[in-house]
Design a protein around this motif. Structure first.
Motif, mmCIF file in Angstrom:
data_model
loop_
_atom_site.group_PDB
_atom_site.id
_atom_site.type_symbol
_atom_site.label_atom_id
_atom_site.label_comp_id
_atom_site.label_asym_id
_atom_site.label_seq_id
_atom_site.Cartn_x
_atom_site.Cartn_y
_atom_site.Cartn_z
ATOM 1 N N MET A 1 0.816 -1.209 0.000
ATOM 2 C CA MET A 1 0.000 0.000 0.000
ATOM 3 C C MET A 1 0.858 1.272 0.000
ATOM 4 S SD MET A 1 -2.863 -1.120 2.785
ATOM 5 C CE MET A 1 -4.221 -0.088 2.329
ATOM 6 N N ILE A 2 1.939 1.223 0.816
ATOM 7 C CA ILE A 2 2.875 2.357 0.866
ATOM 8 C C ILE A 2 4.294 1.789 0.780
ATOM 9 C CG2 ILE A 2 3.786 4.252 2.277
ATOM 10 C CD1 ILE A 2 1.009 4.521 3.530
ATOM 11 N N ARG A 3 5.115 2.381 -0.100
ATOM 12 C CA ARG A 3 6.490 1.891 -0.238
ATOM 13 C C ARG A 3 7.470 3.044 -0.165
ATOM 14 N NH1 ARG A 3 5.916 -0.491 -5.024
ATOM 15 N NH2 ARG A 3 7.841 0.313 -5.922
ATOM 16 N N LEU A 4 8.543 2.863 0.584
ATOM 17 C CA LEU A 4 9.649 3.825 0.611
ATOM 18 C C LEU A 4 10.789 3.185 -0.163
ATOM 19 C CD1 LEU A 4 7.981 4.352 3.360
ATOM 20 C CD2 LEU A 4 9.998 5.580 4.073
ATOM 21 N N ASP A 5 11.202 3.875 -1.215
ATOM 22 C CA ASP A 5 12.175 3.290 -2.137
ATOM 23 C C ASP A 5 13.450 4.124 -2.171
ATOM 24 O OD1 ASP A 5 13.096 1.556 -3.972
ATOM 25 O OD2 ASP A 5 11.692 2.061 -5.571
ATOM 26 N N ASN A 6 14.520 3.622 -1.531
ATOM 27 C CA ASN A 6 15.824 4.298 -1.525
ATOM 28 C C ASN A 6 15.727 5.775 -1.142
ATOM 29 O OD1 ASN A 6 17.526 2.151 -2.188
ATOM 30 N ND2 ASN A 6 16.875 2.274 -4.321
ATOM 31 N N VAL A 7 15.049 6.023 -0.024
ATOM 32 C CA VAL A 7 14.808 7.402 0.411
ATOM 33 C C VAL A 7 16.010 7.957 1.170
ATOM 34 C CG1 VAL A 7 13.443 8.790 2.037
ATOM 35 C CG2 VAL A 7 12.296 7.221 0.471
ATOM 36 N N PHE B 1 18.024 9.883 6.745
ATOM 37 C CA PHE B 1 17.875 8.639 5.976
ATOM 38 C C PHE B 1 18.895 8.585 4.852
ATOM 39 C CE2 PHE B 1 13.622 9.708 7.587
ATOM 40 C CZ PHE B 1 13.361 8.566 8.338
ATOM 41 N N ILE B 2 19.489 7.407 4.678
ATOM 42 C CA ILE B 2 20.434 7.197 3.572
ATOM 43 C C ILE B 2 19.965 5.970 2.801
ATOM 44 C CG2 ILE B 2 22.850 6.857 2.920
ATOM 45 C CD1 ILE B 2 23.496 7.601 5.939
ATOM 46 N N GLU B 3 19.407 6.215 1.608
ATOM 47 C CA GLU B 3 18.927 5.134 0.732
ATOM 48 C C GLU B 3 18.134 4.089 1.528
ATOM 49 O OE1 GLU B 3 22.246 3.678 -1.501
ATOM 50 O OE2 GLU B 3 22.391 5.513 -2.684
ATOM 51 N N ALA B 4 17.163 4.559 2.299
ATOM 52 C CA ALA B 4 16.379 3.672 3.168
ATOM 53 C C ALA B 4 15.140 3.166 2.435
ATOM 54 C CB ALA B 4 15.965 4.426 4.431
ATOM 55 N N SER B 5 14.823 1.882 2.623
ATOM 56 C CA SER B 5 13.648 1.296 1.978
ATOM 57 C C SER B 5 12.829 0.504 3.000
ATOM 58 C CB SER B 5 14.067 0.354 0.845
ATOM 59 O OG SER B 5 14.731 1.091 -0.159
ATOM 60 N N ALA B 6 11.495 0.537 2.840
ATOM 61 C CA ALA B 6 10.581 -0.227 3.703
ATOM 62 C C ALA B 6 9.221 -0.238 3.028
ATOM 63 C CB ALA B 6 10.490 0.391 5.094
ATOM 64 N N ALA B 7 8.313 -1.095 3.519
ATOM 65 C CA ALA B 7 6.978 -1.167 2.929
ATOM 66 C C ALA B 7 5.933 -1.413 4.013
ATOM 67 C CB ALA B 7 6.931 -2.281 1.891
ATOM 68 N N PRO C 1 11.248 13.747 0.339
ATOM 69 C CA PRO C 1 12.607 13.200 0.462
ATOM 70 C C PRO C 1 13.567 13.973 -0.441
ATOM 71 C CG PRO C 1 11.208 11.711 -0.816
ATOM 72 C CD PRO C 1 10.328 12.816 -0.344
ATOM 73 N N ASP C 2 14.837 14.023 -0.078
ATOM 74 C CA ASP C 2 15.833 14.671 -0.947
ATOM 75 C C ASP C 2 16.078 13.792 -2.175
ATOM 76 O OD1 ASP C 2 16.027 16.602 1.003
ATOM 77 O OD2 ASP C 2 17.730 15.651 2.001
ATOM 78 N N GLU C 3 16.068 12.470 -1.938
ATOM 79 C CA GLU C 3 16.246 11.503 -3.038
ATOM 80 C C GLU C 3 15.344 10.318 -2.764
ATOM 81 O OE1 GLU C 3 20.314 10.281 -3.445
ATOM 82 O OE2 GLU C 3 21.032 12.350 -3.353
ATOM 83 N N GLY C 4 15.072 9.529 -3.820
ATOM 84 C CA GLY C 4 14.238 8.336 -3.653
ATOM 85 C C GLY C 4 12.755 8.667 -3.775
ATOM 86 N N LEU C 5 11.931 7.641 -3.638
ATOM 87 C CA LEU C 5 10.490 7.798 -3.865
ATOM 88 C C LEU C 5 9.677 7.279 -2.689
ATOM 89 C CD1 LEU C 5 10.303 6.449 -7.527
ATOM 90 C CD2 LEU C 5 10.058 8.842 -6.837
ATOM 91 N N ILE C 6 8.526 7.919 -2.461
ATOM 92 C CA ILE C 6 7.533 7.382 -1.529
ATOM 93 C C ILE C 6 6.287 7.120 -2.359
ATOM 94 C CG2 ILE C 6 6.070 7.894 0.459
ATOM 95 C CD1 ILE C 6 8.493 9.248 1.685
ATOM 96 N N LEU C 7 5.919 5.848 -2.490
ATOM 97 C CA LEU C 7 4.838 5.451 -3.390
ATOM 98 C C LEU C 7 3.627 5.006 -2.582
ATOM 99 C CD1 LEU C 7 7.247 3.324 -5.575
ATOM 100 C CD2 LEU C 7 6.312 5.525 -6.243
ATOM 101 N N VAL C 8 2.488 5.640 -2.853
ATOM 102 C CA VAL C 8 1.228 5.270 -2.189
ATOM 103 C C VAL C 8 0.279 4.753 -3.259
ATOM 104 C CG1 VAL C 8 -0.715 6.105 -0.791
ATOM 105 C CG2 VAL C 8 1.568 7.071 -0.440
ATOM 106 N N ASP C 9 -0.283 3.556 -3.042
ATOM 107 C CA ASP C 9 -1.189 2.976 -4.043
ATOM 108 C C ASP C 9 -2.364 3.915 -4.319
ATOM 109 O OD1 ASP C 9 0.416 0.800 -4.130
ATOM 110 O OD2 ASP C 9 -0.933 -0.575 -3.094
ATOM 111 N N ARG C 10 -2.822 3.887 -5.553
ATOM 112 C CA ARG C 10 -3.936 4.751 -5.974
ATOM 113 C C ARG C 10 -5.184 4.478 -5.120
ATOM 114 N NH1 ARG C 10 -4.622 7.235 -10.841
ATOM 115 N NH2 ARG C 10 -3.015 5.977 -11.849
#
Length: 540
Positions: free
Chosen positions: A1-7, A17-23, A53-62
């Motif tokens: 539902m929510i993803r943190l991708d290399n944030v 945070f340094i290239e942190a990922s979680a879901a 975030p300065d870098e990376g993506l935070i993805l939330v499902d539609r």
């Protein structure tokens, strides 16, 4: 539902945070843990889009709805608590507001010439309100507020007249009524009494959405979550299981990492010794070169990060007499409200009495009577021989001089103490290095509580009267306090809504009821076993 991708994220000079990922997946209930300042609140703000975030993506499902509760509740006034809570339910609250306006217009003689138009609109709006389950929503809002210990009077009164702690409960109730797909709860257990806390615990267990929360209440966290995300040193590490499992797993991982680090250090030392010994000999040149190359390629194992743990050892308190405080036939009322009508209570040396009771039962009043900060209307409160009391109350934090630094506050309290021992004291309570130069006016609630506690325990009294000492304290400081108070040889009378704290420290329970005090020998754990409930207001 929510993803943190290399944030990656930096606040000023602090790297969070340094290239942190979680879901966060559907149905997961995750506890977000990490030391103060690690970035927990920043993570919430990034998920809700308040921060980027300065870098990376935070993805939330539609289509995923998110409800976010934080400690910063904003301004509330001019409406009832029920209206404020229903406002969180989206369109239906807007329709409810219009319905109210139309009802007022129907009884307004100045609008008589528009009556037909108003009636027609009233019918349309009322139909839509029913369609959206508006009438059921009012009762659901009241049910949630009742669970958070609101009386009917408070539900219908102006929310602006409530204290900050009660406004926080209104803000929390909004999110709970909303029942979004994902709840983000930043310290929802703060400001709740024991009954509300246990009600919320059950609500969140039954909630079928996804949950990401922080809490300094270990027991609360442990009973709800099925996964932990730890923020530490810029990275996010995920553990499956409850909080207790996370602690065990983390300790095991640290031991394994320490063992790997030590093995690698021993191997490196051996190789370096060989290189040093033979580097000048031509006959060993190839071997030396080969080993140097091998060392350059080795991935170095880092030692485990050591969490700064604080510990505090009490100086022995002077011995008091066997009878520490005696209340005889005490009467106390506030206006028409009778709190005590002929209360009798004797607290004896080395008893650790925890005081339980529903909101308004008189827990804080009992502590104030014992501490002498309020007087009984009738009867007597007598301290025993050689009793030296220390009283911790929430208002004690407001008495700190805002212009004093932490160190100056300690110096002012203990003018004869040496600088070294005061710095050691500050360090025990989590103020290390330059932190002692912080002014009291900029301290957080938790920092103020730690400072007041430090000032109270440096020259220990033999009778501690503590009103919610764990409010605002993080888990590490609570553990330090529990460890210190476990060794304390004096007498304690305390109120707390932290079940871990209650169970660890009490050896007698005083339950305040309308019929008087019910006393239980044995601590909080025995009380739960014998009474069949965790708090007085939860009697079936």
């Amino acid at each position: 539902m929510i993803r943190l991708d290399n944030v990656s994220k930096q606040n000023g000079r602090q790297i969070l945070f340094i290239e942190a990922s979680a879901a966060l997946q559907k149905g997961e209930k995750i506890g977000l843990v990490g030391p103060n300042g690690a970035g927990k609140s920043t993570l919430f703000r990034m998920i809700t889009g308040q921060d980027q975030p300065d870098e990376g993506l935070i993805l939330v499902d539609r289509g995923v709805t998110i409800g976010f509760f934080s400690q910063d509740v904003g301004e509330m006034s001019g409406r009832s608590a029920v209206s404020e809570v229903m406002d969180g339910a989206g369109p239906v609250s807007e329709i409810a507001a219009e319905l109210q306006q139309l009802e007022a217009a129907l009884s307004d003689p100045d609008q008589a010439d528009r009556m037909e138009e108003i009636l027609e609109r009233f019918g349309e709006v009322q139909g839509r309100f029913e369609e959206l389950g508006g009438y059921a929503l009012d009762s659901k809002a009241r049910e949630v507020l009742a669970g958070l210990s609101f009386s009917q009077e408070m539900m219908d009164g102006d929310v602006g007249k409530l204290s900050g702690g009660w406004k926080m409960r209104v803000a929390l109730a909004r999110i709970l009524l909303m029942r979004p797909d994902v709840m983000l709860l930043d310290e929802p257990s703060n400001h709740l009494d024991l009954e509300s806390l246990i009600w919320l615990e059950q609500f969140l267990k039954d909630y079928d959405g996804a949950l990401l929360m922080t809490s300094h209440d270990r027991e609360f966290m442990n009973r709800i979550i099925n996964k932990v995300i730890e923020i530490d040193g810029g990275s996010l590490t995920t553990y499956s299981g409850d909080y207790e499992f996370y602690e065990q797993q983390r300790a095991m991982n640290e031991q394994q990492q320490q063992a790997q680090f030590e093995r690698q250090q021993a191997m490196l030392a051996k190789e370096i010794k060989f290189i040093e010994r033979f580097k000048a000999r031509a006959s060993h040149a190839a071997q030396v070169q080969s080993r140097v190359k091998k060392l350059e390629k080795i991935d170095r194992v880092e030692p485990p990060k050591r969490r700064q743990t604080v510990s505090f050892d009490f100086l022995p308190a002077p011995r008091s007499g066997d009878d520490v405080v005696n209340l005889r036939n005490v009467h106390k009322r506030y206006g028409d409200r009778v709190i005590y009508d002929g209360l009798n209570l004797l607290v004896r040396r080395r008893e650790r009495c925890c005081v339980l009771g529903v909101n308004g039962a008189g827990k804080s009043t009992l502590l104030k009577l014992v501490a002498g900060s309020t007087q009984p209307d009738g009867g007597s409160v007598t301290l025993g021989g050689s009793v030296k009391m220390g009283y911790f109350a929430q208002h004690a934090m407001e008495l700190l001089d805002g212009e004093h630094t932490i160190f100056e506050a300690l110096e002012h309290a203990f003018p004869k103490a040496g600088q070294g021992s005061l710095r050691a004291l500050a360090g025990c309570f989590g103020f290390s290095g330059d932190e002692v130069e912080k002014r009291c006016r900029v301290l957080s609630g938790g920092e103020k509580a730690r400072l007041v506690m430090a000032m109270m325990l440096y020259d220990p009294p033999n009778f501690l009267v503590l009103d919610e000492p764990t409010n605002h304290l993080d888990m590490a400081t609570k553990e330090m306090l529990i460890a210190a108070l476990s060794q304390y040889e004096g007498t304690m009378l305390f109120v707390s809504h932290d079940r871990h704290f209650l169970a660890a420290l009490s050896n007698r329970v005083l339950e305040l009821t309308p019929e008087g005090i019910h006393q239980y020998d044995g601590g909080y754990t025995e009380y739960v076993a014998r009474s069949g409930h965790e708090a007085p207001g939860l009697r079936s």
